[in-house]
Motif scaffolding. Structure first.
Motif, PDB file in Angstrom:
ATOM      1  N   ALA A 532       0.833  -1.202   0.000  1.00 47.29           N
ATOM      2  CA  ALA A 532       0.000   0.000   0.000  1.00 47.29           C
ATOM      3  C   ALA A 532       0.871   1.257   0.000  1.00 47.29           C
ATOM      4  CB  ALA A 532      -0.912   0.002   1.224  1.00 47.29           C
ATOM      5  N   ARG A 533       0.295   2.352  -0.521  1.00 51.08           N
ATOM      6  CA  ARG A 533       1.047   3.611  -0.567  1.00 51.08           C
ATOM      7  C   ARG A 533       1.320   4.159   0.835  1.00 51.08           C
ATOM      8  NH1 ARG A 533      -2.374   7.755   0.451  1.00 51.08           N
ATOM      9  NH2 ARG A 533      -4.618   7.355   0.259  1.00 51.08           N
ATOM     10  N   THR A 534       0.535   3.692   1.800  1.00 51.81           N
ATOM     11  CA  THR A 534       0.749   4.148   3.178  1.00 51.81           C
ATOM     12  C   THR A 534       1.864   3.366   3.884  1.00 51.81           C
ATOM     13  OG1 THR A 534      -1.100   2.742   3.828  1.00 51.81           O
ATOM     14  CG2 THR A 534      -1.553   5.084   3.537  1.00 51.81           C
ATOM     15  N   VAL A 535       2.494   2.433   3.170  1.00 56.51           N
ATOM     16  CA  VAL A 535       3.750   1.841   3.641  1.00 56.51           C
ATOM     17  C   VAL A 535       4.847   2.668   2.982  1.00 56.51           C
ATOM     18  CG1 VAL A 535       5.175  -0.221   3.816  1.00 56.51           C
ATOM     19  CG2 VAL A 535       2.684  -0.426   3.852  1.00 56.51           C
ATOM     20  N   VAL A 536       5.339   3.661   3.711  1.00 54.94           N
ATOM     21  CA  VAL A 536       6.186   4.712   3.140  1.00 54.94           C
ATOM     22  C   VAL A 536       7.651   4.268   3.135  1.00 54.94           C
ATOM     23  CG1 VAL A 536       6.936   7.108   3.369  1.00 54.94           C
ATOM     24  CG2 VAL A 536       4.581   6.458   3.953  1.00 54.94           C
ATOM     25  N   SER A 537       8.260   4.344   1.957  1.00 54.40           N
ATOM     26  CA  SER A 537       9.693   4.044   1.853  1.00 54.40           C
ATOM     27  C   SER A 537      10.497   5.204   2.425  1.00 54.40           C
ATOM     28  CB  SER A 537      10.075   3.818   0.393  1.00 54.40           C
ATOM     29  OG  SER A 537       9.427   2.666  -0.118  1.00 54.40           O
ATOM     30  N   LEU A 538      11.459   4.888   3.272  1.00 56.21           N
ATOM     31  CA  LEU A 538      12.261   5.923   3.932  1.00 56.21           C
ATOM     32  C   LEU A 538      13.612   6.054   3.239  1.00 56.21           C
ATOM     33  CD1 LEU A 538      11.584   4.961   7.666  1.00 56.21           C
ATOM     34  CD2 LEU A 538      10.263   6.504   6.197  1.00 56.21           C
ATOM     35  N   LYS A 539      13.993   7.289   2.983  1.00 51.15           N
ATOM     36  CA  LYS A 539      15.297   7.550   2.382  1.00 51.15           C
ATOM     37  C   LYS A 539      16.306   7.857   3.479  1.00 51.15           C
ATOM     38  CE  LYS A 539      16.347  11.498   0.603  1.00 51.15           C
ATOM     39  NZ  LYS A 539      16.449  12.731  -0.237  1.00 51.15           N
ATOM     40  N   LYS A 540      17.526   7.422   3.263  1.00 50.35           N
ATOM     41  CA  LYS A 540      18.594   7.749   4.200  1.00 50.35           C
ATOM     42  C   LYS A 540      18.943   9.222   4.024  1.00 50.35           C
ATOM     43  CE  LYS A 540      23.455   6.806   5.239  1.00 50.35           C
ATOM     44  NZ  LYS A 540      24.661   6.007   4.860  1.00 50.35           N
ATOM     45  N   PRO A 541      18.719  10.056   5.054  1.00 48.85           N
ATOM     46  CA  PRO A 541      18.981  11.493   4.877  1.00 48.85           C
ATOM     47  C   PRO A 541      20.440  11.849   5.123  1.00 48.85           C
ATOM     48  CG  PRO A 541      18.062  11.098   7.046  1.00 48.85           C
ATOM     49  CD  PRO A 541      18.151   9.752   6.372  1.00 48.85           C
ATOM     50  N   LYS A 542      20.876  12.899   4.440  1.00 46.94           N
ATOM     51  CA  LYS A 542      22.172  13.487   4.763  1.00 46.94           C
ATOM     52  C   LYS A 542      21.897  14.662   5.696  1.00 46.94           C
ATOM     53  CE  LYS A 542      26.575  15.077   2.932  1.00 46.94           C
ATOM     54  NZ  LYS A 542      27.384  15.393   1.723  1.00 46.94           N
ATOM     55  N   VAL A 543      22.530  14.645   6.865  1.00 43.82           N
ATOM     56  CA  VAL A 543      22.168  15.544   7.959  1.00 43.82           C
ATOM     57  C   VAL A 543      23.310  16.496   8.281  1.00 43.82           C
ATOM     58  CG1 VAL A 543      21.394  15.644  10.368  1.00 43.82           C
ATOM     59  CG2 VAL A 543      20.687  13.727   8.905  1.00 43.82           C
ATOM     60  N   MET A 544      22.962  17.759   8.485  1.00 43.11           N
ATOM     61  CA  MET A 544      23.895  18.770   8.976  1.00 43.11           C
ATOM     62  C   MET A 544      23.436  19.215  10.363  1.00 43.11           C
ATOM     63  SD  MET A 544      24.475  22.737   7.716  1.00 43.11           S
ATOM     64  CE  MET A 544      24.999  22.352   6.062  1.00 43.11           C
ATOM     65  N   VAL A 545      24.360  19.285  11.306  1.00 44.40           N
ATOM     66  CA  VAL A 545      24.069  19.849  12.627  1.00 44.40           C
ATOM     67  C   VAL A 545      24.995  21.030  12.832  1.00 44.40           C
ATOM     68  CG1 VAL A 545      23.929  19.436  15.103  1.00 44.40           C
ATOM     69  CG2 VAL A 545      23.411  17.570  13.514  1.00 44.40           C
ATOM     70  N   LEU A 546      24.426  22.196  13.121  1.00 44.29           N
ATOM     71  CA  LEU A 546      25.229  23.385  13.340  1.00 44.29           C
ATOM     72  C   LEU A 546      25.920  23.331  14.701  1.00 44.29           C
ATOM     73  CD1 LEU A 546      22.877  26.134  11.883  1.00 44.29           C
ATOM     74  CD2 LEU A 546      24.851  25.047  10.804  1.00 44.29           C
ATOM     75  N   MET A 547      27.126  23.857  14.757  1.00 38.70           N
ATOM     76  CA  MET A 547      27.923  23.824  15.981  1.00 38.70           C
ATOM     77  C   MET A 547      28.759  25.093  16.090  1.00 38.70           C
ATOM     78  SD  MET A 547      31.187  21.396  15.030  1.00 38.70           S
ATOM     79  CE  MET A 547      32.068  21.946  16.484  1.00 38.70           C
ATOM     80  N   ASP A 548      29.480  25.223  17.197  1.00 36.55           N
ATOM     81  CA  ASP A 548      30.346  26.363  17.491  1.00 36.55           C
ATOM     82  C   ASP A 548      29.491  27.601  17.733  1.00 36.55           C
ATOM     83  OD1 ASP A 548      32.648  27.816  17.957  1.00 36.55           O
ATOM     84  OD2 ASP A 548      33.666  27.146  16.164  1.00 36.55           O
TER      85      ASP A 548
END
Length: 762
Positions: A532-548
């Motif tokens: 079903a379309r409500t079984v959502v495929s998840l993409k591996k995200p590229k994540v940035m976290v701000l620091m300093d």
């Protein structure tokens, strides 16, 4: 120690033991590793006690065992030394306050652990390796005296404590702190040294490394010396005189010797009161309303298991029920008394046990605050409200958070029972905490399924995604083979992954303590099918976290530790000053931690803000946390239709716990029930979004635990804790507060994980 268990040792036996047993004094240095005088003092003190042959030293050693831990936090100390080597000018440094050597680098010159978490707030959480190791050794040695050495106020500080002192402590702790304080004062007076006590450094929050040992029976104390650390080798004080690392080290050494001497001279009395700490704690239960705490697994059994695992690490006894019985108890989440059926597998923590006082302070729904302190705090608060904005203000006095109840921070269902559970109970051991059948018995033909109902399940899903496996999420319920599945089931299809999936999911399931089911077909008997379309495929995200700068280091650290250590989520840490040089379109998610909203705005500038808006419209997910959220709702930034609450007085809330209502139809709330507790530790209140979803909204009866100023209480109901605002193809997600505060707020971790792993795909 026989003195720790009054069930096995009578009062008369304890008195006999106290007559001939040495007192144990633990000297704990460099907890905040940047506070360099503490480490130097440890080396000198160790030499003094091993080489000293004078009558006073020999007498102290005859009557005591002295444990010296020179570096509670070695990472921090190492970084500070490297910083000072690189920045010091001249053979002895420079005392000028503006000198670079006194302006510590955000990352290098810090008192915190490798993950930039405050080890001196981690006593009961034991999230960091350093805390775990020190706590284990503390339980082994069972000291009667514990001193945590710090710096760098204007003048030297030692006990007695400032108020508030936690009401769960016995009066003896204040008595002995006074005795030790007078001994230190006498030693300092011999040198004509200035000192202070009874101000700022209280004993209320149980995570300090004086208060946590004190809840294990020691007379826990903090000493603060007036040099070293950010003050370097020398530093101009307010009166123009110079404090030096050498003198600050000497102050700590003299205090160490005086404390050890006073402990040895009062050996028998300290040992008797150490026994009484545990004995009287158990005796108190007769007159207290809560006899036991019941912890239910419910829909999140693993979260309850993780809480119990922590309690066992504290040597708190926990039992589990083997039959179902009804009991009267106060609900932690709602505060009302109800008769509740406690199912088989309910965890029971009896208050009538040797570690009762530690169990009580960690588990009690709402620990009171000393009235004398509250009266002073309210008087200062009212005065500050009565004068103009530019008038000098009085210190209100809250040094730390006022609520930390572990059942609430872990987000588990719990009840304070007024009468002991009458069914069958068995003592829980660490071996009992493993989920049975964590790995599927058969190799799946179609897919592997597991419920997304715990932090452990989120960790398993995340690690699979980070390793490149293709994962989906069923967002609607279904039934198959007579079993019902609620929405939020993780589906890992065989056909979409490599052959290595079968072995790897078994390994990760065992590591994560998550029960995984192998299925052979996509067919279901009711509800959605696996395609079903409500079984959502998840993409591996590229994540940035701000620091300093201007990011708050400890808030960044809590995110860093949580993502890396608990969920294996890969991310790129980017300095805020480099944000505009980054190719934003290479990233799916940007996280802006707490810090300074104005600082973020100034460094990122109009160009960066406009580029951020374009990135969001084209599919990027922005996650703003506390000040990151305040940045997003600024009129000049305008990433959201929410605004900061205005038109009324909003006071800072010193770490209280509130209840929020979740929109359970929203994907960010997957894995949660409708009502959950959250932490509030700022003056940030977000108004409702007019263009998005208010995923978590403060309840009408929102306050569960901790202190909130009276005029602030009505500011919360109806306003938002968590907002999701779709913008173009992207998302703006705002948290009013830090969901992974100090890495001990375990119950809100999945809200952050959902924002990172689900938002880019939904």
């Amino acid at each position: 120690s026989k003195l720790k268990d009054p069930r096995a040792t009578s009062a008369s036996q304890a008195q006999e033991i106290a007559k001939s047993t040495p007192v144990i004094s633990w000297m704990n240095y460099a907890n905040d590793g940047e506070e360099s005088a503490a480490f130097e003092a440890a080396i000198v003190a160790a030499y003094h006690f091993t080489a000293g042959m004078d009558e006073e030293t020999l007498s102290t050693l005859e009557n005591s065992i002295i444990v010296i831990n020179p570096a509670h936090n070695p990472d921090s100390h190492q970084r500070h030394v490297a910083w000072m080597k690189g920045m010091k000018v001249g053979p002895n440094g420079t005392p000028d306050r503006i000198a670079a050597e006194h302006q510590g680098d955000w990352l290098m010159s810090t008192s915190d652990t490798h993950y930039k978490l405050d080890s001196n707030r981690d006593g009961f959480a034991l999230s960091q390796k350093e805390s775990q190791i020190v706590a284990k050794e503390m339980r082994h040695w069972s000291p009667q005296i514990w001193v945590d050495y710090h710096g760098e106020p204007e003048e030297y500080f030692f006990a007695p404590y400032a108020i508030p002192v936690n009401p769960i402590y016995p009066s003896s702790i204040v008595k002995w702190a006074e005795v030790i304080g007078r001994a230190n004062a006498s030693a300092f007076d011999e040198h004509s040294w200035t000192y202070t006590s009874r101000e700022i450094y209280d004993l209320h929050y149980p995570g300090y490394w004086d208060s946590y040992p004190a809840f294990n029976g020691a007379i826990g104390m903090t000493y603060e010396t007036n040099g070293g650390g950010d003050k370097g080798f020398q530093y101009y004080r307010n009166d123009g005189t110079i404090s030096t690392l050498k003198n600050a080290t000497a102050h700590h050494v003299v205090a160490t010797i005086a404390t050890a001497k006073a402990a040895a001279e009062n050996r028998e009395g300290l040992l008797n009161d150490y026994y009484n700490f545990f004995k009287q704690g158990m005796d108190e239960v007769r007159d207290e309303p809560v006899k036991q705490v019941a912890i239910l697994g419910g829909k999140q059994p693993n979260d309850a298991l993780n809480l119990v695992e922590l309690l066992l690490e504290h040597e708190i006894e926990v039992f589990v029920t083997s039959d179902e019985k009804a009991a009267d108890g106060i609900s932690y989440l709602y505060g009302d008394t109800e008769r509740r059926s406690l199912p088989v597998g309910t965890f029971i923590v009896p208050m009538n046990q040797p570690n009762k006082r530690l169990a009580k302070v960690l588990l009690e729904r709402n620990v009171g605050i000393q009235k004398e302190f509250l009266d002073e705090a309210l008087a200062a608060h009212n005065y500050n409200n009565s004068v103009g904005a530019n008038a000098p203000k009085k210190r209100v006095g809250f040094y730390d958070v006022t609520a930390w109840s572990l059942p609430l921070t872990y987000g588990v269902e719990a009840y304070g029972l007024s009468n002991p559970f009458t069914g069958n109970l068995s003592l829980v051991t660490e071996a009992d905490l493993k989920v049975s059948n964590t790995t599927p018995g058969d190799k799946a033909n179609y897919a592997y399924l597991f419920s997304y109902s715990s932090n452990d399940a989120a960790s398993l899903m995340s690690k699979l995604m980070m390793e490149g496996f293709r994962v989906s999420m069923a967002t609607e319920p279904f039934e198959r083979e007579g079993k019902s599945y609620e929405k939020g089931v993780v589906v890992v299809r065989v056909e979409k992954n490599e052959e290595s999936l079968h072995q790897r999911i078994n390994e990760l399931a065992l590591e994560s303590n998550v029960k995984v089911e192998a299925i052979d077909e996509a067919w279901t008997d009711k509800g959605i099918l696996m395609g079903a379309r409500t079984v959502v495929s998840l993409k591996k995200p590229k994540v940035m976290v701000l620091m300093d700068e201007p990011t708050d280091g400890r808030s960044y650290g809590a995110i860093w530790f949580t993502l890396e250590q608990r969920y294996g989520i890969e991310f790129t840490a980017v300095r805020v000053q480099d944000f505009n040089r980054a190719d934003l379109f290479e990233y799916d998610v940007v996280i802006m931690p707490p810090g300074s909203a104005a600082g973020y705005k100034n460094l990122i500038g109009d160009r960066g803000i406009n580029r951020m808006k374009e990135w969001i419209r084209n599919g990027g997910t922005f996650i703003g946390i506390q000040d990151g959220a305040t940045f997003a709702i600024d009129d000049d930034v305008n990433l959201s239709s929410s605004r900061r609450l205005s038109g009324v007085r909003v006071d800072n809330t010193p770490g209280a716990i509130f209840r929020v209502n979740l929109d359970t139809n929203h994907f960010l709330s997957l894995g949660y029930d409708q009502h959950i507790p959250v932490h509030v530790n700022s003056a940030t209140i977000l108004t409702s979004s007019q263009q998005g979803a208010n995923v978590a909204v403060f309840d009408e009866s929102a306050i569960l635990s901790g202190f909130v100023f009276e005029e602030n209480k009505n500011n919360f109901p109806g306003n938002s804790y968590l907002i999701h605002e779709p913008t173009g193809s992207g998302n703006v997600i705002l948290f009013a507060e830090q969901p992974v505060f100090r890495a001990y707020w375990r119950g809100l971790e999945r809200l952050l994980v959902n924002s990172i792993l689900l938002a880019p795909s939904f």
